[in-house]
Design an enzyme around this catalytic site. Structure first.
Site, PDB file in Angstrom:
ATOM      1  N   ASP A 271     -55.238  23.506  28.007  1.00  0.00           N
ATOM      2  CA  ASP A 271     -55.029  24.449  29.195  1.00  0.00           C
ATOM      3  C   ASP A 271     -55.980  25.013  29.748  1.00  0.00           C
ATOM      4  O   ASP A 271     -56.358  25.944  30.283  1.00  0.00           O
ATOM      5  CB  ASP A 271     -54.486  26.466  28.210  1.00  0.00           C
ATOM      6  CG  ASP A 271     -52.737  25.877  28.814  1.00  0.00           C
ATOM      7  OD1 ASP A 271     -52.212  24.868  28.947  1.00  0.00           O
ATOM      8  OD2 ASP A 271     -52.069  26.782  28.003  1.00  0.00           O
TER       9      ASP A 271
ATOM     10  N   ASP B 190     -43.126  21.321  27.057  1.00  0.00           N
ATOM     11  CA  ASP B 190     -43.607  22.167  26.221  1.00  0.00           C
ATOM     12  C   ASP B 190     -43.284  22.964  25.152  1.00  0.00           C
ATOM     13  O   ASP B 190     -42.506  23.248  24.823  1.00  0.00           O
ATOM     14  CB  ASP B 190     -44.385  23.767  27.605  1.00  0.00           C
ATOM     15  CG  ASP B 190     -45.279  24.194  27.706  1.00  0.00           C
ATOM     16  OD1 ASP B 190     -45.939  23.685  26.392  1.00  0.00           O
ATOM     17  OD2 ASP B 190     -45.909  24.605  28.352  1.00  0.00           O
TER      18      ASP B 190
HETATM   19  C1  GLA Z   1     -48.705  26.571  28.601  1.00  0.00           C
HETATM   20  C2  GLA Z   1     -49.224  25.496  28.781  1.00  0.00           C
HETATM   21  C3  GLA Z   1     -49.428  25.350  30.509  1.00  0.00           C
HETATM   22  C4  GLA Z   1     -48.402  26.270  31.421  1.00  0.00           C
HETATM   23  C5  GLA Z   1     -48.305  27.203  30.850  1.00  0.00           C
HETATM   24  C6  GLA Z   1     -46.319  27.591  31.415  1.00  0.00           C
HETATM   25  O1  GLA Z   1     -49.294  27.158  28.110  1.00  0.00           O
HETATM   26  O2  GLA Z   1     -49.713  25.325  28.383  1.00  0.00           O
HETATM   27  O3  GLA Z   1     -49.989  24.283  30.767  1.00  0.00           O
HETATM   28  O4  GLA Z   1     -47.283  24.868  31.911  1.00  0.00           O
HETATM   29  O5  GLA Z   1     -47.077  26.908  29.632  1.00  0.00           O
HETATM   30  O6  GLA Z   1     -45.809  28.671  30.762  1.00  0.00           O
END
Ligand code: GLA
Length: 734
Positions: A543, A473
């Site tokens: 997301d 990420d």
């Molecule tokens: C980002 C990712 C999510 C999740 C969060 C965790 O927003 O896109 O899918 O993994 O971080 O903090």
């Protein structure tokens, strides 16, 4: 026909799909002559005349050699061309004049790699290397062009070699420039933001410059590094489309300029904004690769070319056609409130549901009970996981599941042990307080020590712990761009040096751990570019897991990306981002065509939907293989209705998905016409036990399911009369 490069009077690159023709003018300029459907490049081509224009300067006094009107392959500023240049900077004399003339060329059978940067694989391809020189400055410009036998693709990159004994300061060095003759064109590009990535916009190209770019450190969701220039009457199935994508994950710029004589110039490369590079005597600088796709039949053909090219030549080969495990991800099930007990419980549920993998998302390390702390401290939180992550992985795997783990290795919270030990490892400028993004700062990957540190910590985890999958990420845009390790005059190199550090890091890790499936993520799709996707075989798309929110995102993604690289999961309802309440069915179907699929639901959600979930997961598993290498088609997007088609690679199965966004009553009948079927073959519609000819399905089509809350006539194909409903047709070729 195989691709060929001919270097007679004209230098032409030709395959079954297009020709790309250049020539060297008497003054040594590399003139762009033609790009479009395959032509016979004979002795005579009717070239653009050199027209005498008022108020124009001519190159070196040569009759009508007005560079401002010439289509140039790698245009530079200051010698009669006033349009956007490919190169900017200060030479040894302090002026900004760079001027290259043809020197030599060669045809290479093997496609060269680019130092420190990803590039598309060669194979059944030929590469042209053109060398241009600036004799006065003793600079050598190398231009690389690769053409493929089986793809309507041309790749380009450039390299500048300083053969003088002076340093030069570059402020821009583009990878590619394309020129289009005067005419009416549109531009289509993908823009967005967090949770609304990859929205599509199509605009007429007006006079002046239209620029898409990123100054955020990563390619970003604001603009994907992709554009398509279309003939203004081009559509899904008609007209010429010239698309461009930059294989780069950092700051980029694509500039489209309609000049005074109405030709279009598209210059693509690293963003010159806040960029400078000291090219020392003897030094060289390579630029990222640009991939150009040509379609003579509209956007559908363009998308098919991107989809197959990315699978064949960009995406890591070792994961080609390998089924992507179905998974349960803990994020929307638990957020930061994870523990051994919860994870093992969820692992049991994953087994019960028939899933392949348990993914432990954020919250497992340091004191990470929220997003204010611990990025950088990648040791498991012993309060939550007393036995440690390696032991947890073993326990999860003992249940017959694979184990996946979340990392955000490029980032650091000020509240972390790592920050206390190494404040100098953070991107920062003196005298300014750092701006935080999601309470975090960015590690300075231009520093060898930082790359080394992240490599060894990731390597340690991957070597000591049975990790099958890593979600990589990256959750903030860069600010206060400065490095403690670069001299003041070199601070402008940081953005590109960061990306070189990132590529080194992820190429070393993926080479050392080839069996680990890495998923690219940046708050969803904030770094969804071909650079990242050449190292990581799949990407967290967004997301936004609400199915209606996802529709626009998948629609946009389909212009460029194959479904193989997209990940989707069934998230909770009401959706945690937009609050929308949707059926499990719609949530499942919105991501149905993606290569990697799973769920992110807590135990209560699982209990409430157990039997349905089992059915859906069974469906995911039985279609895991066929979702790879297939063809995605946009069929319909109008008012409240969206329809897509997915055809498996062997073409034996065809899925057609219909979404009714808002319910409505008494609607006209809409027909959905399928595409790309074999006209003489028959296809069985499984749900209705009916057989149709391929030609019938393509020309007459199927009716979009009827929507009604009250008309329940059983003899017609219907969807529930409520908002956000979806319907899936499954057809088998017989
Ligand atoms: C980002 C990712 C999510 C999740 C969060 C965790 O927003 O896109 O899918 O993994 O971080 O903090």
């Amino acid at each position: 026909m195989a691709s060929s490069i001919s270097d007679q009077k004209f230098i032409s690159l030709t395959n079954d799909f297009f020709s790309y023709v250049m020539r060297i003018t008497d003054s040594g300029q590399l003139e762009h002559v033609y790009y479009g459907p395959t032509i016979t490049v004979s002795e005579d081509l009717d070239l653009d005349p050199r027209v005498e224009r008022a108020l124009c300067s001519v190159y070196e006094g040569l009759k009508n050699e007005n560079l401002n009107e010439l289509s140039m392959e790698y245009p530079c500023f200051g010698r009669s061309d006033y349009r956007e240049p490919t190169l900017k900077g200060r030479n040894k004399d302090g002026n900004s004049i760079f001027s290259f003339e043809y020197h030599s060329h060669e045809i290479l059978e093997d496609k060269p790699t680019i130092r420190g940067l990803p590039s598309a694989r060669g194979g059944m391809s030929q590469t042209l290397k053109l060398v241009m020189v600036d004799k006065y400055l003793q600079l050598e410009l190398q231009l690389f062009y690769t053409i493929y036998d089986k793809h309507a693709v041309l790749t380009k990159s450039s390299k500048l070699v300083n053969r003088s004994d002076h340093k030069i300061i570059l402020e821009k060095i583009a990878s590619s420039s394309l020129e289009f003759p005067a005419g009416d064109y549109d531009v289509l590009h993908l823009h967005g933001t967090w949770s609304r990535e990859l929205n599509t916009e199509r605009l007429p190209l007006a006079r002046g410059r239209f620029v898409i770019d990123s100054k955020r450190g990563s390619s970003s969701a604001a603009h994907n590094p992709f554009v398509a220039v279309l003939e203004s009457d081009a559509s899904e199935d008609h007209g010429k489309v010239f698309a461009t994508a930059l294989m780069y994950s950092g700051n980029f710029e694509i500039s489209l300029e309609k000049g005074e004589y109405e030709s279009i110039r598209v210059v693509t490369g690293i963003n010159p904004h806040d960029f400078s590079w000291h090219l020392e005597a003897g030094g060289q600088l390579d630029t990222p690769e640009v991939i150009h796709v040509f379609s003579s039949n509209g956007l559908r053909q363009m998308s098919h070319t991107w989809q197959s090219f990315i699978v064949e030549k960009v995406s890591p080969l070792r994961f080609k056609d390998k089924v992507r495990p179905s998974y349960l991800n803990t994020w929307e099930a638990c957020y930061f409130d994870v523990s051994s007990e919860k994870v093992l419980h969820l692992a049991d549920r994953a087994v019960e549901l028939g899933l392949d993998m348990l993914v432990l998302d954020d919250g497992w390390f340091g004191k990470r009970n929220d997003d204010t702390t611990s990025l950088g401290d990648w040791e498991s939180d012993r309060d939550k996981f007393p036995e440690g992550i390696a032991a947890l992985a073993k326990m999860v795997k003992a249940k017959g599941l694979k184990f996946g783990l979340w990392f955000e290795p490029e980032m650091i919270n000020p509240s972390s042990e790592l920050y206390r030990q190494h404040p100098e490892w953070v991107i920062q400028v003196p005298g300014r307080k750092a701006s935080l993004g999601r309470n975090q700062l960015t590690l300075d990957l231009s520093q060898v020590a930082v790359v080394e540190h992240i490599f060894s910590l990731m390597d340690k985890h991957l070597s000591s712990c049975e990790i099958d999958y890593v979600k990589w990420d990256m959750n903030r845009n860069f600010t206060e761009l400065g490095s403690t390790s670069l001299a003041a005059e070199r601070q402008g190199e940081l953005g590109h040096r960061y990306i070189l550090g990132l590529y080194e890091l992820i190429s070393r890790l993926t080479e050392k751990h080839p069996e680990v499936l890495f998923e690219n993520c940046a708050s969803g799709g904030n770094r969804m570019d071909l650079g990242m996707l050449s190292y990581f075989p799949q990407t967290w798309t967004s997301d936004m897991c609400d199915p209606i929110g996802r529709l626009e995102i998948i629609h946009g993604a389909s212009y460029l990306f194959p479904m193989d690289v997209l990940a989707a999961y069934i998230g909770p309802s009401p959706n945690h981002q937009n609050g929308r309440v949707t059926s499990l069915d719609s949530r499942f179907l919105a991501g149905f065509f993606c290569g990697a699929r799973g769920i992110s639901l807590n135990e209560a959600d699982i209990d409430a939907n157990l039997e349905d979930l089992k059915t859906y997961i069974q469906k995911i598993k039985s279609t895991q293989q066929e979702m790879l290498g297939g063809r995605f088609d946009r069929l319909l997007k109008r008012d409240n209705r969206v329809s897509w088609q997915f055809t498996t690679r062997d073409q034996s199965k065809v899925y057609v998905l219909c979404f009714q966004i808002l319910s409505a009553t008494n609607l006209p009948i809409t027909r959905v016409r399928l595409v790309g079927l074999e006209k003489k073959r028959k296809y069985r519609l499984l749900s209705e036990d009916k057989t149709y000819g391929g030609d019938t399905l393509m020309h007459m089509g199927l009716t979009f399911p009827h929507v009604s809350a009250w008309n329940k006539t059983s003899s017609i194909r219907r969807m529930d009369g409520r908002d956000f409903t979806a319907y899936l047709f499954e057809l088998n070729r017989i």
